[in-house]
Design an enzyme around this catalytic site. Structure first.
Site, short mmCIF file in Angstrom:
data_model
loop_
_atom_site.label_atom_id
_atom_site.label_comp_id
_atom_site.label_asym_id
_atom_site.label_seq_id
_atom_site.Cartn_x
_atom_site.Cartn_y
_atom_site.Cartn_z
N HIS A 11 0.85 -1.19 0.00
CA HIS A 11 0.00 0.00 0.00
C HIS A 11 0.88 1.24 0.00
CE1 HIS A 11 0.86 0.45 4.35
NE2 HIS A 11 0.73 -0.87 4.37
N LYS A 36 -7.19 7.40 -1.68
CA LYS A 36 -6.53 7.35 -0.37
C LYS A 36 -5.62 6.14 -0.27
CE LYS A 36 -6.20 9.03 3.89
NZ LYS A 36 -5.58 10.35 4.14
N HIS A 128 13.12 0.31 4.47
CA HIS A 128 12.64 1.08 5.62
C HIS A 128 13.82 1.60 6.43
CE1 HIS A 128 8.33 1.15 5.89
NE2 HIS A 128 8.17 -0.17 5.85
N ASP A 147 6.73 -2.97 11.30
CA ASP A 147 5.55 -2.74 10.48
C ASP A 147 4.70 -4.00 10.47
OD1 ASP A 147 6.97 -4.44 8.82
OD2 ASP A 147 7.07 -3.07 7.11
N GLU A 182 -3.11 -3.77 13.52
CA GLU A 182 -4.06 -3.77 12.40
C GLU A 182 -5.29 -4.60 12.72
OE1 GLU A 182 -2.47 -4.87 8.64
OE2 GLU A 182 -0.79 -3.47 8.76
N ALA A 393 0.51 17.03 7.60
CA ALA A 393 0.52 18.38 7.04
C ALA A 393 1.48 19.22 7.87
CB ALA A 393 -0.88 18.98 7.09
N ARG A 471 -0.03 17.01 19.76
CA ARG A 471 0.96 16.55 18.78
C ARG A 471 1.53 17.78 18.08
NH1 ARG A 471 -1.51 12.89 14.38
NH2 ARG A 471 -1.89 14.90 13.39
N ASN A 501 -3.14 23.49 13.29
CA ASN A 501 -2.73 22.97 11.99
C ASN A 501 -3.23 21.55 11.83
OD1 ASN A 501 -1.40 22.28 9.61
ND2 ASN A 501 0.50 21.77 10.66
#
Length: 544
Positions: A11, A36, A128, A147, A182, A393, A471, A501
């Protein structure tokens, strides 16, 4: 040496370009395709390549595919074994492996002129690791990767000495902390391999009362690895249908899983520190996007500093794979910024606005115009410079708001169409951050959480999460002068040295990337002003 990196198999497909050891471009396919995560991580999509982002990287550098010296593909099918042999329930995984083996042919078809013989397979966790250890500012460091899965493992621990990696430990599948998290994401009604950050946010509302039960299924092995067994989640908490409200029990199981993850991570980094003695830990892999766990490692772990790859998920393996190959021939430079994606000149932005026939202004200083809007409690879409690589962002594709209004959290979540428990983040100048926040500073990539100091919690309530944290993104004046001027202007008007933000997108959509995306988002969401480069587009003038 001209090396392109490609991530495609699972992904978050992405492409990156390293020229003469310098990172010049990196972008995720979702920003171009507007899907997405680019695609779902199923075997039937494994053939899909980041064609659009790869072509853009080449165009940005003025290169033809035939001029590339190598293409690094961040998966090596020769290392893989059948899913059943790995203890995984993935009956169509053989399709994934076949598509990986044929990646050179597919890439040559997607990028006419590319010699398929130039495609090199780079093991997933090595890619990675390189995205952290070789991209960080620290040539000597420890590196930890966790991961969901790679070819046949879920974890790598090692040490970089002058950018050269020595692997010290790895964990074989089916044991995987990423898959553990997950599985819970799916059980809680969220989208797995996508919404794990929602579980992290929900955990702050709960108590880890199931932690002892989870320890029966997840444990360190004492040798730098861990063991995981399938957790019978339904015996602990009923599954949540995607459309149903969450309950206290759902928050408690999220808090328990978060605490379990942090325990394992602490054990792994302590083992790694004992083996390396390094002062710096670098992190990559999807688990490294868990900013709560990162802060726990900083607070309770043995390393003096932690650097996290901003594109720590699979998208970052495109960059890591390219760096790994490039380093075999030449010295590679550290990642200069996360702003490695597309950008437009002022003239090009003006042309977009003229074509769209949108009324706009060109103020003397867009930073001051935006500061005035924010001080008046209006929401601003901020589109400046090159887009960010990674899921955060960072002041280039952002929604901005006033942090002093508690109701702005609910207001922004409504604008974006997302869950009410999701927090928004503060953006603050680096030299002021310690006045407001306690935690790992500076924090330019928004990958840690910080305690909001008591005297500021009532002054900036919109960015204070239920557990009293935020954060934080810190802004260096030298790196981001326009953002710094905007924050200065807001403080002159309000006395607050921080702004809200959050990412410039709505729920289920990728972050805005090009001017068309920005105008579409502005047109569909109740945003008061769009700051598109030096231009201001006001909602009341467009929609009258």
């Amino acid at each position: 040496m001209r090396v392109m990196g490609i991530n495609a198999l699972f992904h978050d497909p992405a492409a990156a370009l390293v020229l003469d050891g310098r990172i010049v471009a990196a972008a995720e396919e979702e920003r171009f395709s507007r899907r997405k995560h680019g695609k779902r991580p199923v075997p039937f999509s494994a053939w899909e390549l980041p064609e659009l982002s790869a072509r853009w990287c080449l165009e940005h550098a003025g290169l033809d595919p035939s001029e590339l010296d190598a293409v690094a593909y961040s998966y090596d099918p020769e290392l893989a074994r059948p899913a059943g042999h790995l203890g995984l329930d993935d009956p169509f995984d053989q399709l994934r492996q076949e598509y990986a083996r044929r990646a050179p042919e597919f890439l040559a078809e997607a990028l006419p002129g590319l010699d398929p013989a130039k495609v090199r397979f780079v093991p997933h966790h090595l890619a990675h690791a390189a995205s952290a250890g070789q991209a960080s500012p620290y040539p000597d460091c420890a590196v930890l990767v966790l991961d969901g899965r790679g070819e046949c493992g879920s974890h790598l621990a090692g040490r970089y000495a002058n950018r050269e990696l020595t692997v010290l430990g790895a964990q074989s599948l089916p044991d995987s902390m990423g898959l553990f998290y997950e599985d819970l994401t799916q059980h809680l009604g969220f989208l797995r391999s996508s919404d794990e950050f929602k579980v992290m946010a929900l955990a702050s509302y709960g108590r880890p009362r199931f932690l002892d039960r989870l320890r029966e299924y997840v444990a360190l092995d004492g040798e730098g690895g861990f063991r995981t067994r399938p957790v019978p989640w339904a015996t602990l908490v009923p599954p949540r249908p995607a459309s149903a409200p969450w309950t206290e029990a759902h928050a408690d199981i999220a808090a328990s899983a978060q605490a379990c993850l942090e325990e394992v991570l602490l054990g792994l980094v302590r083992w790694l520190h004992d083996r390396t003695g390094e002062e710096t830990l670098t992190l990559a892999g999807g688990v490294a996007l868990n900013c709560v766990a990162n802060t726990r490692l900083h607070r309770d772990g043995p390393f003096e500093r932690i650097w996290v790859q901003p594109a720590a998920g699979d998208a970052g393996t495109a960059l890591g794979a390219a760096l790994h190959l490039a380093h075999q021939k030449e010295t590679v430079e550290a990642m200069p910024t996360a702003a490695l994606g597309r950008g437009w000149s002022d003239a090009e932005l003006r042309a977009w606005l003229e074509r769209a026939a949108v009324p706009y202004e060109e103020p003397d200083d867009i930073a001051e115009t935006v500061a005035e809007e924010l001080a008046g409690d209006r929401i601003v879409a901020w589109f400046q410079g090159r887009s960010e690589y990674g899921p955060r962002a960072l002041g280039h594709r952002s929604l901005l708001a006033h942090p002093g209004r508690a109701e702005n959290l609910e207001r922004l979540n409504a604008v974006k169409g997302r869950e009410e428990f999701r927090p928004v983040a503060p953006m603050v100048l680096a030299e002021r951050a310690a006045e407001l926040f306690d935690g790992p500073l500076p924090s330019p990539y928004m990958l840690f959480v910080h305690d909001v100091r008591a005297e500021w919690r009532e002054r900036i309530p919109a960015v204070v999460h239920v557990d009293g944290t935020a954060r934080v993104q810190t802004v260096d004046r030298a790196d981001e002068p326009l953002v710094a001027r905007m924050i200065d202007g807001f403080e002159r008007r309000t006395g607050l040295p921080a702004v809200v933000n959050t990412s410039l997108n709505t729920a289920g959509r990728p972050m805005v990337d090009d001017p068309r995306d920005a105008l579409e988002c502005f047109g569909s969401a109740p945003v008061d002003l769009l700051a598109l480069g030096p231009f201001a587009i006001r909602r009341r003038r467009v929609f009258t």
